[in-house]
Each structure stands twice: as structure tokens, then as C-alpha cells.
Design a protein around this motif. Structure first.
Motif, PDB file in Angstrom:
ATOM      1  N   ALA A 140       0.827  -1.207   0.000  1.00  0.00           N
ATOM      2  CA  ALA A 140       0.000   0.000   0.000  1.00  0.00           C
ATOM      3  C   ALA A 140       0.859   1.254   0.000  1.00  0.00           C
ATOM      4  O   ALA A 140       0.491   2.282  -0.572  1.00  0.00           O
ATOM      5  CB  ALA A 140      -0.931   0.000   1.206  1.00  0.00           C
ATOM      6  N   ASP A 141       2.034   1.160   0.631  1.00  0.00           N
ATOM      7  CA  ASP A 141       2.909   2.327   0.729  1.00  0.00           C
ATOM      8  C   ASP A 141       3.811   2.509  -0.485  1.00  0.00           C
ATOM      9  O   ASP A 141       4.485   3.529  -0.612  1.00  0.00           O
ATOM     10  CB  ASP A 141       3.800   2.202   1.978  1.00  0.00           C
ATOM     11  CG  ASP A 141       3.005   2.309   3.276  1.00  0.00           C
ATOM     12  OD1 ASP A 141       1.856   2.780   3.211  1.00  0.00           O
ATOM     13  OD2 ASP A 141       3.537   1.904   4.318  1.00  0.00           O
ATOM     14  N   SER A 142       3.839   1.506  -1.383  1.00  0.00           N
ATOM     15  CA  SER A 142       4.865   1.518  -2.425  1.00  0.00           C
ATOM     16  C   SER A 142       4.483   2.285  -3.678  1.00  0.00           C
ATOM     17  O   SER A 142       5.296   2.985  -4.252  1.00  0.00           O
ATOM     18  CB  SER A 142       5.234   0.084  -2.810  1.00  0.00           C
ATOM     19  OG  SER A 142       4.111  -0.578  -3.349  1.00  0.00           O
ATOM     20  N   VAL A 143       3.235   2.151  -4.131  1.00  0.00           N
ATOM     21  CA  VAL A 143       2.857   2.689  -5.436  1.00  0.00           C
ATOM     22  C   VAL A 143       1.430   3.217  -5.402  1.00  0.00           C
ATOM     23  O   VAL A 143       0.545   2.614  -4.811  1.00  0.00           O
ATOM     24  CB  VAL A 143       2.943   1.595  -6.529  1.00  0.00           C
ATOM     25  CG1 VAL A 143       2.576   2.173  -7.888  1.00  0.00           C
ATOM     26  CG2 VAL A 143       4.334   0.988  -6.586  1.00  0.00           C
ATOM     27  N   SER A 144       1.217   4.352  -6.036  1.00  0.00           N
ATOM     28  CA  SER A 144      -0.144   4.836  -6.288  1.00  0.00           C
ATOM     29  C   SER A 144      -0.187   5.331  -7.725  1.00  0.00           C
ATOM     30  O   SER A 144       0.832   5.666  -8.308  1.00  0.00           O
ATOM     31  CB  SER A 144      -0.531   5.958  -5.318  1.00  0.00           C
ATOM     32  OG  SER A 144       0.325   7.075  -5.489  1.00  0.00           O
ATOM     33  N   ALA A 165     -10.403   4.219  -5.061  1.00  0.00           N
ATOM     34  CA  ALA A 165     -10.191   5.587  -4.590  1.00  0.00           C
ATOM     35  C   ALA A 165      -9.811   5.612  -3.114  1.00  0.00           C
ATOM     36  O   ALA A 165      -8.966   6.407  -2.691  1.00  0.00           O
ATOM     37  CB  ALA A 165     -11.454   6.410  -4.828  1.00  0.00           C
ATOM     38  N   ASP A 166     -10.424   4.721  -2.328  1.00  0.00           N
ATOM     39  CA  ASP A 166     -10.118   4.659  -0.905  1.00  0.00           C
ATOM     40  C   ASP A 166      -8.678   4.216  -0.660  1.00  0.00           C
ATOM     41  O   ASP A 166      -8.097   4.518   0.382  1.00  0.00           O
ATOM     42  CB  ASP A 166     -11.081   3.690  -0.209  1.00  0.00           C
ATOM     43  CG  ASP A 166     -10.934   3.711   1.306  1.00  0.00           C
ATOM     44  OD1 ASP A 166     -11.120   4.785   1.896  1.00  0.00           O
ATOM     45  OD2 ASP A 166     -10.621   2.658   1.889  1.00  0.00           O
ATOM     46  N   MET A 167      -8.106   3.519  -1.638  1.00  0.00           N
ATOM     47  CA  MET A 167      -6.708   3.083  -1.542  1.00  0.00           C
ATOM     48  C   MET A 167      -5.738   4.206  -1.894  1.00  0.00           C
ATOM     49  O   MET A 167      -4.521   4.038  -1.770  1.00  0.00           O
ATOM     50  CB  MET A 167      -6.469   1.894  -2.463  1.00  0.00           C
ATOM     51  CG  MET A 167      -7.234   0.640  -2.089  1.00  0.00           C
ATOM     52  SD  MET A 167      -6.973  -0.685  -3.303  1.00  0.00           S
ATOM     53  CE  MET A 167      -5.223  -1.043  -3.042  1.00  0.00           C
ATOM     54  N   GLY A 168      -6.262   5.339  -2.371  1.00  0.00           N
ATOM     55  CA  GLY A 168      -5.412   6.466  -2.709  1.00  0.00           C
ATOM     56  C   GLY A 168      -5.098   6.609  -4.181  1.00  0.00           C
ATOM     57  O   GLY A 168      -4.293   7.456  -4.573  1.00  0.00           O
ATOM     58  N   HIS A 169      -5.745   5.790  -5.022  1.00  0.00           N
ATOM     59  CA  HIS A 169      -5.524   5.879  -6.461  1.00  0.00           C
ATOM     60  C   HIS A 169      -6.553   6.805  -7.110  1.00  0.00           C
ATOM     61  O   HIS A 169      -7.677   6.943  -6.618  1.00  0.00           O
ATOM     62  CB  HIS A 169      -5.622   4.495  -7.101  1.00  0.00           C
ATOM     63  CG  HIS A 169      -4.677   3.490  -6.513  1.00  0.00           C
ATOM     64  ND1 HIS A 169      -3.311   3.630  -6.582  1.00  0.00           N
ATOM     65  CD2 HIS A 169      -4.907   2.330  -5.835  1.00  0.00           C
ATOM     66  CE1 HIS A 169      -2.733   2.597  -5.974  1.00  0.00           C
ATOM     67  NE2 HIS A 169      -3.681   1.801  -5.514  1.00  0.00           N
ATOM     68  N   ALA A 170      -6.186   7.398  -8.218  1.00  0.00           N
ATOM     69  CA  ALA A 170      -7.102   8.233  -8.991  1.00  0.00           C
ATOM     70  C   ALA A 170      -7.825   7.380 -10.025  1.00  0.00           C
ATOM     71  O   ALA A 170      -7.255   6.429 -10.559  1.00  0.00           O
ATOM     72  CB  ALA A 170      -6.341   9.359  -9.683  1.00  0.00           C
ATOM     73  N   ILE A 171      -9.081   7.708 -10.325  1.00  0.00           N
ATOM     74  CA  ILE A 171      -9.876   6.996 -11.315  1.00  0.00           C
ATOM     75  C   ILE A 171      -9.907   7.812 -12.607  1.00  0.00           C
ATOM     76  O   ILE A 171     -10.336   8.967 -12.603  1.00  0.00           O
ATOM     77  CB  ILE A 171     -11.326   6.765 -10.830  1.00  0.00           C
ATOM     78  CG1 ILE A 171     -11.326   6.082  -9.463  1.00  0.00           C
ATOM     79  CG2 ILE A 171     -12.097   5.944 -11.859  1.00  0.00           C
ATOM     80  CD1 ILE A 171     -10.735   4.702  -9.461  1.00  0.00           C
ATOM     81  N   THR A 172      -9.443   7.232 -13.711  1.00  0.00           N
ATOM     82  CA  THR A 172      -9.467   7.965 -14.983  1.00  0.00           C
ATOM     83  C   THR A 172     -10.842   7.941 -15.620  1.00  0.00           C
ATOM     84  O   THR A 172     -11.157   8.796 -16.444  1.00  0.00           O
ATOM     85  CB  THR A 172      -8.467   7.358 -15.988  1.00  0.00           C
ATOM     86  OG1 THR A 172      -8.872   6.020 -16.327  1.00  0.00           O
ATOM     87  CG2 THR A 172      -7.065   7.314 -15.399  1.00  0.00           C
ATOM     88  N   GLY A 173     -11.663   6.958 -15.255  1.00  0.00           N
ATOM     89  CA  GLY A 173     -13.007   6.860 -15.807  1.00  0.00           C
ATOM     90  C   GLY A 173     -13.480   5.424 -15.859  1.00  0.00           C
ATOM     91  O   GLY A 173     -12.732   4.494 -15.543  1.00  0.00           O
ATOM     92  N   VAL A 174     -14.742   5.253 -16.267  1.00  0.00           N
ATOM     93  CA  VAL A 174     -15.353   3.927 -16.398  1.00  0.00           C
ATOM     94  C   VAL A 174     -15.856   3.758 -17.826  1.00  0.00           C
ATOM     95  O   VAL A 174     -16.515   4.643 -18.377  1.00  0.00           O
ATOM     96  CB  VAL A 174     -16.525   3.744 -15.416  1.00  0.00           C
ATOM     97  CG1 VAL A 174     -17.201   2.389 -15.633  1.00  0.00           C
ATOM     98  CG2 VAL A 174     -16.049   3.873 -13.977  1.00  0.00           C
ATOM     99  N   ALA A 175     -15.546   2.632 -18.431  1.00  0.00           N
ATOM    100  CA  ALA A 175     -16.010   2.318 -19.785  1.00  0.00           C
ATOM    101  C   ALA A 175     -16.884   1.070 -19.739  1.00  0.00           C
ATOM    102  O   ALA A 175     -16.597   0.131 -18.988  1.00  0.00           O
ATOM    103  CB  ALA A 175     -14.820   2.094 -20.716  1.00  0.00           C
TER     104      ALA A 175
END
Length: 270
Positions: A140-144, A165-175
Motif C-alpha cells: 500500500a505504501d509503495s505505489v499509487s 479511490a479509498d486506496m489512494g488511487h485516482a480513477i481515470t473513468g469507467v467504460a
């Protein structure tokens, strides 16, 4: 000479579990070729000495225990000479606490219980719990990064977005379709793709991912399917990360962390 009933039963038991061993080995090594080599070595060990296949454990646990013995005896090697994503993946792997990824994969992706993992790894339940906690923290601390979701069911898509998103990642969108997925990837290039297999217009998520990777180059990918064994036949390239439906939140979290961390998924050819 015909096979004995015992040999036939053993072959059937192992055959039923082999796709899941190959999935584990693939995710663990990040390479279908390397993972299959370890799986083949596991089968060879059982053929040479059937006593290594413990009769007091479930077939899956017994099979994974033989694999783990071979894996650890090999020193869980981090190979040199890789380039690009594979080189970065190996650099990350070399910094991990030993046995942590193994414990996390066995719990979250292969759905083994703590006592079952303890049997596979030859440790006690408390050690397994500690290894899983360490793995989750280190990864969890290594990559976002930026995550793209390819999913045609709105509720599932919303759930996946919330988890990621709760993990700290950004969402580019949903297809929801092949064409919209390719267009979204061109517009907002992701660091990770989370993809369903069957899309809204009956197009294939696999085809969409292959086209995206063909244009953008190698990216980590997690596939979601209700029938993972259909993609684990050994007849074609396979995904490194494969979640079974219905999934649990901890499975998604683990797979996302693993994929982001490892970043070595190959194109899944149809």
C-alpha cells in the motif's frame, strides 16, 4: 499397463486444482512462463514421490504446499537482466519481506484460510497473520497511480471505483464497451486497468485490453470473471491477476496493490 484407481484419483484431484496453482504461480512470479515452470516442477515432485502430497490436507492445500517447498528451496530468486516494467518489478520484489506476498496471495486471491496457509507455508497461524499485515502495509505504501475501470454493471463499477479511490488511487473513468474503453484509454492514459470480461454490447473486455496495450504498451491489468478456470488453460497467454466473481473487497485491494506493485502484466491474446 492401466493406471491404478489410486493414481487415477490423484490425477483427477490435482487436475481440478491445477488452474488455481497456475494462477497463483503466475501472480507470484509475474510471468506465465516462469509460473508454469514452477507448476511443472510441482507435478514432477509429486510423480517422483507421492508421499509429498499430504493425504491429511485438502487437495488444494496439499498441492500448494508442494509448490511452496519448491519455491522456497529455489531461494525465490529475483532475476537480473530484465528491462522496463519487469526490471522495475524485480527491484520492488527484492525489497519485500520474505514470504509476505505469498501469504497475501494465498489468503486473498486463492481464498485459503489462515490454518490452510499455515499448512502450505509450514508456519503457525500467528506468523501467517503477521506476514499478511506486513504485505498489505508494504504494498500500500509503495505505489499509487491512475486506474481505469472497464465494467458494464453500474453498481459493480461504482463499488470498484470506491475501493480503488479509498486506496489512494485516482480513477481515470469507467467504460462499458470495447470502443469506449479504447477511447478512454487514449484520452486518459491509466497506470492500471481493472477489466470485466463480458461488456455491455457483448464485446470482449479481453479484446479491449489487448487493443489498449497494443497502442499504449505494457500496463498492469486485473481481469474479473465468474469463470477464472476458462482463462487458465495453458493454451494461450494468461492474465497475471484474475479475480473471481463475486469478489470481496480485500481481494480487489490485494490485486490492485499487487498489480501496481508488480507492473508486469503481459497482453492476454485471444
Amino acid at each position: 499397463m492401466s493406471a491404478t484407481p489410486e493414481a487415477t484419483d490423484l490425477a483427477q484431484m490435482i487436475g481440478a486444482e491445477l488452474p488455481y496453482l497456475r494462477r497463483y504461480a503466475r501472480a507470484l512470479t509475474g510471468s506465465q512462463q516462469s509460473g508454469d515452470a514452477y507448476a511443472a516442477a510441482t507435478l514432477e515432485a509429486i510423480l517422483e514421490d507421492r508421499e509429498v502430497f499430504a493425504s491429511d490436507a485438502s487437495p488444494r492445500v496439499a498441492l500448494f504446499a508442494v509448490f511452496h517447498g519448491i519455491w522456497t528451496s529455489s531461494g525465490m530468486p529475483v532475476e537480473d537482466g530484465e528491462t522496463g516494467l519487469a526490471q522495475a518489478a524485480q527491484a520492488h520484489l527484492s525489497k519485500l519481506t520474505p514470504n509476505t506476498r505469498e501469504a497475501l496471495l494465498l489468503q486473498t486471491i486463492e481464498d485459503l484460510t489462515l490454518p490452510e496457509i499455515a499448512t502450505v507455508m509450514g508456519v503457525d497461524d500467528d506468523e501467517v497473520r503477521h506476514l499478511v499485515d506486513v504485505a498489505q502495509r508494504e504494498m500500500a505504501d509503495s505505489v499509487s497511480g491512475r486506474v481505469m475501470v472497464i465494467e458494464d454493471e453500474a453498481i459493480i463499477a461504482m463499488d470498484l471505483q470506491a475501493i480503488v479511490a479509498d486506496m489512494g488511487h485516482a480513477i481515470t473513468g469507467v467504460a462499458r464497451t470495447h470502443s469506449s474503453a479504447v477511447e478512454l484509454a487514449r484520452t486518459e492514459q491509466p497506470d492500471l486497468i481493472l477489466a470485466d470480461i463480458q461488456l455491455a454490447d457483448n464485446s470482449s473486455g479481453i479484446d479491449a485490453v489487448n487493443e489498449i496495450l497494443g497502442e499504449l504498451g505494457p500496463l498492469p491489468v486485473i481481469f474479473i470473471t465468474a469463470f477464472p478456470e476458462r482463462l487458465l488453460t495453458g493454451e494461450r497467454h494468461e492474465p497475471a491477476f484474475l479475480i473471481s466473481k463475486p469478489y470481496r473487497e480485500d481481494q480487489v485491494r490485494s490485486a490492485v496493490s499487487q498489480a501496481m506493485f508488480f507492473s508486469s502484466t503481459e497482453t492476454l491474446l485471444t
